[in-house]
Design a protein around this motif. Sequence first.
Motif, PDB file in Angstrom:
ATOM      1  N   PRO A 191       0.827  -1.199   0.000  1.00  0.00           N
ATOM      2  CA  PRO A 191       0.000   0.000   0.000  1.00  0.00           C
ATOM      3  C   PRO A 191       0.868   1.258   0.000  1.00  0.00           C
ATOM      4  O   PRO A 191       1.988   1.242   0.514  1.00  0.00           O
ATOM      5  CB  PRO A 191      -0.784  -0.111   1.300  1.00  0.00           C
ATOM      6  CG  PRO A 191       0.133  -0.862   2.220  1.00  0.00           C
ATOM      7  CD  PRO A 191       0.866  -1.850   1.337  1.00  0.00           C
ATOM      8  N   ASP A 192       0.345   2.334  -0.567  1.00  0.00           N
ATOM      9  CA  ASP A 192       1.094   3.586  -0.567  1.00  0.00           C
ATOM     10  C   ASP A 192       1.147   4.143   0.858  1.00  0.00           C
ATOM     11  O   ASP A 192       0.118   4.240   1.529  1.00  0.00           O
ATOM     12  CB  ASP A 192       0.421   4.604  -1.489  1.00  0.00           C
ATOM     13  CG  ASP A 192       1.229   5.887  -1.592  1.00  0.00           C
ATOM     14  OD1 ASP A 192       1.028   6.778  -0.736  1.00  0.00           O
ATOM     15  OD2 ASP A 192       2.049   6.005  -2.506  1.00  0.00           O
ATOM     16  N   PRO A 193       2.343   4.511   1.345  1.00  0.00           N
ATOM     17  CA  PRO A 193       2.472   4.941   2.739  1.00  0.00           C
ATOM     18  C   PRO A 193       1.654   6.177   3.098  1.00  0.00           C
ATOM     19  O   PRO A 193       1.254   6.335   4.250  1.00  0.00           O
ATOM     20  CB  PRO A 193       3.971   5.226   2.887  1.00  0.00           C
ATOM     21  CG  PRO A 193       4.631   4.465   1.789  1.00  0.00           C
ATOM     22  CD  PRO A 193       3.648   4.462   0.660  1.00  0.00           C
ATOM     23  N   TRP A 194       1.419   7.058   2.132  1.00  0.00           N
ATOM     24  CA  TRP A 194       0.793   8.345   2.447  1.00  0.00           C
ATOM     25  C   TRP A 194      -0.628   8.478   1.902  1.00  0.00           C
ATOM     26  O   TRP A 194      -1.423   9.235   2.443  1.00  0.00           O
ATOM     27  CB  TRP A 194       1.653   9.492   1.902  1.00  0.00           C
ATOM     28  CG  TRP A 194       3.039   9.450   2.459  1.00  0.00           C
ATOM     29  CD1 TRP A 194       3.449   9.886   3.694  1.00  0.00           C
ATOM     30  CD2 TRP A 194       4.193   8.899   1.835  1.00  0.00           C
ATOM     31  NE1 TRP A 194       4.784   9.646   3.871  1.00  0.00           N
ATOM     32  CE2 TRP A 194       5.275   9.045   2.740  1.00  0.00           C
ATOM     33  CE3 TRP A 194       4.437   8.301   0.601  1.00  0.00           C
ATOM     34  CZ2 TRP A 194       6.568   8.613   2.439  1.00  0.00           C
ATOM     35  CZ3 TRP A 194       5.725   7.867   0.296  1.00  0.00           C
ATOM     36  CH2 TRP A 194       6.768   8.028   1.220  1.00  0.00           C
ATOM     37  N   LEU A 195      -0.968   7.760   0.855  1.00  0.00           N
ATOM     38  CA  LEU A 195      -2.250   7.975   0.195  1.00  0.00           C
ATOM     39  C   LEU A 195      -3.203   6.787   0.291  1.00  0.00           C
ATOM     40  O   LEU A 195      -4.311   6.833  -0.232  1.00  0.00           O
ATOM     41  CB  LEU A 195      -2.024   8.316  -1.288  1.00  0.00           C
ATOM     42  CG  LEU A 195      -1.218   9.590  -1.550  1.00  0.00           C
ATOM     43  CD1 LEU A 195      -1.053   9.803  -3.053  1.00  0.00           C
ATOM     44  CD2 LEU A 195      -1.876  10.795  -0.901  1.00  0.00           C
ATOM     45  N   ASP A 196      -2.779   5.725   0.961  1.00  0.00           N
ATOM     46  CA  ASP A 196      -3.600   4.518   0.985  1.00  0.00           C
ATOM     47  C   ASP A 196      -4.981   4.777   1.579  1.00  0.00           C
ATOM     48  O   ASP A 196      -6.007   4.394   0.986  1.00  0.00           O
ATOM     49  CB  ASP A 196      -2.896   3.409   1.767  1.00  0.00           C
ATOM     50  CG  ASP A 196      -3.625   2.083   1.653  1.00  0.00           C
ATOM     51  OD1 ASP A 196      -3.702   1.554   0.532  1.00  0.00           O
ATOM     52  OD2 ASP A 196      -4.143   1.600   2.676  1.00  0.00           O
ATOM     53  N   ALA A 197      -5.032   5.402   2.738  1.00  0.00           N
ATOM     54  CA  ALA A 197      -6.325   5.636   3.385  1.00  0.00           C
ATOM     55  C   ALA A 197      -7.214   6.516   2.522  1.00  0.00           C
ATOM     56  O   ALA A 197      -8.433   6.312   2.439  1.00  0.00           O
ATOM     57  CB  ALA A 197      -6.124   6.266   4.762  1.00  0.00           C
ATOM     58  N   SER A 198      -6.624   7.490   1.857  1.00  0.00           N
ATOM     59  CA  SER A 198      -7.393   8.384   0.995  1.00  0.00           C
ATOM     60  C   SER A 198      -7.977   7.627  -0.193  1.00  0.00           C
ATOM     61  O   SER A 198      -9.168   7.756  -0.519  1.00  0.00           O
ATOM     62  CB  SER A 198      -6.512   9.529   0.499  1.00  0.00           C
ATOM     63  OG  SER A 198      -6.037  10.304   1.572  1.00  0.00           O
ATOM     64  N   ILE A 199      -7.153   6.831  -0.859  1.00  0.00           N
ATOM     65  CA  ILE A 199      -7.621   6.090  -2.025  1.00  0.00           C
ATOM     66  C   ILE A 199      -8.722   5.119  -1.637  1.00  0.00           C
ATOM     67  O   ILE A 199      -9.718   4.952  -2.360  1.00  0.00           O
ATOM     68  CB  ILE A 199      -6.441   5.370  -2.702  1.00  0.00           C
ATOM     69  CG1 ILE A 199      -5.479   6.401  -3.317  1.00  0.00           C
ATOM     70  CG2 ILE A 199      -6.925   4.389  -3.765  1.00  0.00           C
ATOM     71  CD1 ILE A 199      -4.167   5.819  -3.797  1.00  0.00           C
ATOM     72  N   ARG A 200      -8.585   4.491  -0.479  1.00  0.00           N
ATOM     73  CA  ARG A 200      -9.581   3.513  -0.033  1.00  0.00           C
ATOM     74  C   ARG A 200     -10.951   4.141   0.244  1.00  0.00           C
ATOM     75  O   ARG A 200     -11.945   3.415   0.350  1.00  0.00           O
ATOM     76  CB  ARG A 200      -9.083   2.797   1.223  1.00  0.00           C
ATOM     77  CG  ARG A 200      -8.032   1.737   0.954  1.00  0.00           C
ATOM     78  CD  ARG A 200      -7.557   1.096   2.243  1.00  0.00           C
ATOM     79  NE  ARG A 200      -6.660  -0.021   2.020  1.00  0.00           N
ATOM     80  CZ  ARG A 200      -7.055  -1.279   1.855  1.00  0.00           C
ATOM     81  NH1 ARG A 200      -8.354  -1.582   1.899  1.00  0.00           N
ATOM     82  NH2 ARG A 200      -6.179  -2.240   1.658  1.00  0.00           N
ATOM     83  N   THR A 201     -11.031   5.437   0.350  1.00  0.00           N
ATOM     84  CA  THR A 201     -12.349   6.056   0.537  1.00  0.00           C
ATOM     85  C   THR A 201     -13.239   5.871  -0.683  1.00  0.00           C
ATOM     86  O   THR A 201     -14.464   5.981  -0.592  1.00  0.00           O
ATOM     87  CB  THR A 201     -12.227   7.572   0.805  1.00  0.00           C
ATOM     88  OG1 THR A 201     -11.680   8.222  -0.364  1.00  0.00           O
ATOM     89  CG2 THR A 201     -11.357   7.854   2.019  1.00  0.00           C
ATOM     90  N   GLY A 202     -12.626   5.624  -1.842  1.00  0.00           N
ATOM     91  CA  GLY A 202     -13.387   5.486  -3.078  1.00  0.00           C
ATOM     92  C   GLY A 202     -13.843   6.810  -3.657  1.00  0.00           C
ATOM     93  O   GLY A 202     -14.614   6.833  -4.625  1.00  0.00           O
ATOM     94  N   LEU A 203     -13.364   7.915  -3.105  1.00  0.00           N
ATOM     95  CA  LEU A 203     -13.805   9.234  -3.535  1.00  0.00           C
ATOM     96  C   LEU A 203     -12.982   9.793  -4.692  1.00  0.00           C
ATOM     97  O   LEU A 203     -13.346  10.824  -5.265  1.00  0.00           O
ATOM     98  CB  LEU A 203     -13.735  10.210  -2.353  1.00  0.00           C
ATOM     99  CG  LEU A 203     -14.666   9.907  -1.178  1.00  0.00           C
ATOM    100  CD1 LEU A 203     -14.365  10.835   0.002  1.00  0.00           C
ATOM    101  CD2 LEU A 203     -16.130  10.037  -1.606  1.00  0.00           C
TER     102      LEU A 203
END
Length: 306
Positions: A191-203
Motif C-alpha cells: 500500500p502507498d504509505p501516504w495515500l492509501d487511506a485516501s484512495i480507499r475512501t473510493g472518492l
Amino acid sequence: MALSLQPLFLAITFLLMASLIGSSGAVPISTYWGQNRTEGSLKELCTNGTAQYVKGPVQYVNIAFLRNIGGGRTPVLSLVHCNSTTCPLLSSEIELCQSLGIQVLISLAGAPNISSTAEAYEVASYIWDNFLGGSSSSRPLGEAVLNGVDYHIHSGNPDNFLDDLARALSGYNTPENKQVYLSAGPECLLPDPWLDASIRTGLFDYVWVEFFDNTACQYTPGNLTALFQSWDAWASYPGVNALFLGIPVSPEVAPDGGYIPYEVLVSVVLPFVETYSNFGGIMLWPYVHHHPHYSEKFRVQSYAAI
C-alpha cells in the motif's frame, strides 16, 4: 544547452495519439505543469496539445504545486513560472484550457501536517474558497474556478488525515452538480504509505500511479512481469475507480528506472492495460528537474524518433 521540454512533450503526445486513436477516440492523457521553466506556458500546453483532436490528447492538467498543507499554515502556491506565491494572470489560461474540455486541478505536495479531522475541514474550506467554487479576496490563481484537487503527497506523516480532507472536499459536491474532482498520484508500491487511506475512501475519480523509480513494480528492459503484476494489483485495489498508467517521458526523468520505449509502450503495454475495465488513460511525467542540463540530442532518444 538545457532541454526545451515543450516541443518534446508535444511530440510525444502527437506520437501517442497517432497510434492510439481508435473507434472510441483518443486515450486520455494527464500531466503536471508548473515546475519546469522550459515546459512552456499553460496556454501552449492546452492549445498545442489539443490542436489535432477535438477533446485532447491532454485532458487533465495538474497545476503543481500547493505546499504547506495543515499545521495552522496558510498553503503556499509554488510555481516556477511566477515571481510570487500568486499568479492571477493564469486565470485566463486556466479558463482557456477548460473551454477546450480539459480539467485543471490544483496539486497538493510536500509533507502535510494536518493534525485532526477538524483541521482537515478547515483546509478544505481554504482550498474551496481560494481555488475552487468558493470566494475569497486573495485567490492565488485569480477568479478561475479549478475543477478539483490532486494529491501528489510522497512525504510526511502517514497518519495525515488526508482521507478526511478528501471527504471534506467531496462534501461540496451535490447530486446535481459535481464541483470537485479528486485525483491521486501515488508511487507504485502497495500500500502507498501516504495515500492509501485516501484512495480507499473510493472518492478519487482518477488514480495516476507512478510506475517508475521503483524496481519492484516498474518496467525494466526485457521484463514486463513486475509492471504487469503491479498494474493488476492496482486495478483491483479498493477505491481505484479510473486507473492511469504513470510513465516518464525519458530515462533522464526517472533516474531509477521505469522508462518504457515507445514501441514497447504501444505494441505491448497499452494493449495489456487497456483490457482492464477501469483503465483511465496515461499520465505523462515530463519534468527534467533531475538532470536539467543535458543535451538537445535527447529529443531523438525519447519515445523512438521524435
